[in-house]
Design an enzyme around this catalytic site. Structure first.
Site, PDB file in Angstrom:
ATOM      1  N   THR A 106       0.756  -1.103   0.043  1.00 33.51           N
ATOM      2  CA  THR A 106      -0.099   0.088  -0.117  1.00 33.51           C
ATOM      3  C   THR A 106       0.928   1.166  -0.049  1.00 33.51           C
ATOM      4  O   THR A 106       1.884   1.203   0.684  1.00 33.51           O
ATOM      5  CB  THR A 106      -0.810   0.015   1.337  1.00 33.51           C
ATOM      6  OG1 THR A 106      -1.862  -1.252   1.241  1.00 33.51           O
ATOM      7  CG2 THR A 106      -1.725   1.171   1.235  1.00 33.51           C
ATOM      8  N   LYS A 182      -7.117   1.430  -3.183  1.00 35.92           N
ATOM      9  CA  LYS A 182      -6.563   0.857  -1.929  1.00 35.92           C
ATOM     10  C   LYS A 182      -6.826   1.721  -0.846  1.00 35.92           C
ATOM     11  O   LYS A 182      -7.198   1.633   0.424  1.00 35.92           O
ATOM     12  CB  LYS A 182      -5.291   0.114  -1.863  1.00 35.92           C
ATOM     13  CG  LYS A 182      -4.836  -0.322  -0.613  1.00 35.92           C
ATOM     14  CD  LYS A 182      -5.642  -1.780  -0.471  1.00 35.92           C
ATOM     15  CE  LYS A 182      -5.130  -2.085   1.163  1.00 35.92           C
ATOM     16  NZ  LYS A 182      -4.159  -2.989   0.879  1.00 35.92           N
ATOM     17  N   LYS A 250       0.620   3.608   9.162  1.00 30.45           N
ATOM     18  CA  LYS A 250       1.272   4.312   7.840  1.00 30.45           C
ATOM     19  C   LYS A 250       0.200   4.623   7.076  1.00 30.45           C
ATOM     20  O   LYS A 250      -0.004   5.747   6.385  1.00 30.45           O
ATOM     21  CB  LYS A 250       1.943   2.790   7.520  1.00 30.45           C
ATOM     22  CG  LYS A 250       2.205   3.015   5.883  1.00 30.45           C
ATOM     23  CD  LYS A 250       2.991   1.712   5.546  1.00 30.45           C
ATOM     24  CE  LYS A 250       2.063   0.407   5.357  1.00 30.45           C
ATOM     25  NZ  LYS A 250       1.081   0.466   3.993  1.00 30.45           N
TER      26      LYS A 250
END
Length: 309
Positions: A106, A182, A250
């Site tokens: 990602t 995503k 993150k």
């Protein structure tokens, strides 16, 4: 135009880089599909485990990708992806022309576009392929993949995609599109986990039977996939990391950066990020993301179930 290897339509030699909870399951699914799979991880124990299950192992990145048609990278973030590709032992120079690099990390869409250009300049294909579904679906070959890349990249990666996923969304020919999709998923997932942990710990504070709360909510309008999936971890008192707190530190951080660049408000994602940061600061960063419930319990004095002895 980057060409395909001569055996692209029957590609069978695959390297999986990163044998964590997701990558290991993906490697198993590829092997179960009859493909020739070599696994590599910085932790030699993960490679040994894959070899013990009948897979092939490599001690270096170059060894892993030698003569492979498809390299599936299942590392954590863009920095690790760049290192895998272009670091001192990077695979970019070791992969054979026409092979495809499938990136499942990602990352910010702009970073994905930059990596794609650099990979394609080497005579390789780049397929951006972020994944969703968790470790169990990785192991069963039932992931959802949000992919973008050239038609040639999709064709070269097809054997791996078909083995790893039940849903492969082809979202366009430009890298970065899959990453953007995503990040929308991760915004929702991160907020939903935080909400689920807030709710189940609030129920504990009320002295409710948490098993009955789970039964009722999963049959009611307030249910979510994350409530249904993560609350059992809380009920079992088991915070073994299937998806760690740091993942959402993150990912929600990337969402904040993207939103700030677009001058777009994301207040719910921002609030959720603060809870993940707090959990990480409290020493839970490498525990399961359902550990947000433990953080709520610490803040409120609520009592959650302990792990079974």
């Amino acid at each position: 135009m980057v060409s395909l290897p001569d055996n692209a339509n029957a590609a069978s030699k695959i390297a999986v880089i990163g044998l964590g909870s997701m990558g290991f399951g993906m490697a198993r699914s590829l092997k179960r599909a009859g493909l020739d799979v070599t696994g590599y991880d910085v932790e030699s124990a993960a490679v040994e485990r894959f070899v013990a299950e009948g897979g092939l192992g490599a001690s270096t990145l170059a060894e892993a990708v030698k003569d492979t048609d498809i390299v599936v990278s299942v590392v954590v973030n863009a920095v690790q992806t760049e290192s895998v590709l272009f670091g001192p032992e990077g695979v970019g120079q070791a992969m054979r022309p026409g092979a495809v690099f499938v990136s499942s990390a990602t990352m910010d869409p702009a970073v994905a576009r930059g990596l794609a250009k650099r990979v394609e300049a080497l005579g390789l294909h780049y397929l951006e392929a972020p994944i969703s579904g968790g470790a169990s679906k990785a192991a069963s070959g039932e992931l959802t993949i949000m992919a973008s890349g050239s038609k040639q990249a999709f064709a070269a990666a097809r054997p791996a995609l078909d083995a790893m996923a039940t849903k492969v969304y082809e979202l366009g020919e430009e890298a970065g599109t899959g990453a953007a999709f995503k990040m929308i998923n991760q915004l929702l997932a991160g907020v939903h986990i935080a909400a689920a942990c807030e709710a189940i710990t609030f129920a504990a504070k009320q002295g409710l039977d948490l098993g009955k709360v789970y039964e009722v909510i999963t049959a009611s309008a307030g249910n979510s996939w994350m409530f249904e999936n993560r609350v059992p971890h809380v009920l079992a008192g088991d915070y073994t990391p299937l998806s760690a707190i740091e993942i959402f530190v993150k990912d929600l951080g990337i969402i904040q950066d993207m939103a700030r660049a677009e001058r777009y408000p994301v207040p719910l994602a921002a609030a959720a990020l603060q809870m993940y940061l707090a959990a990480s600061g409290a020493g839970m960063g490498h525990d399961d993301d359902s550990s947000l419930a433990r953080l709520y319990a610490q803040l409120s004095g609520a009592t959650l179930p302990a792990a079974a002895k």
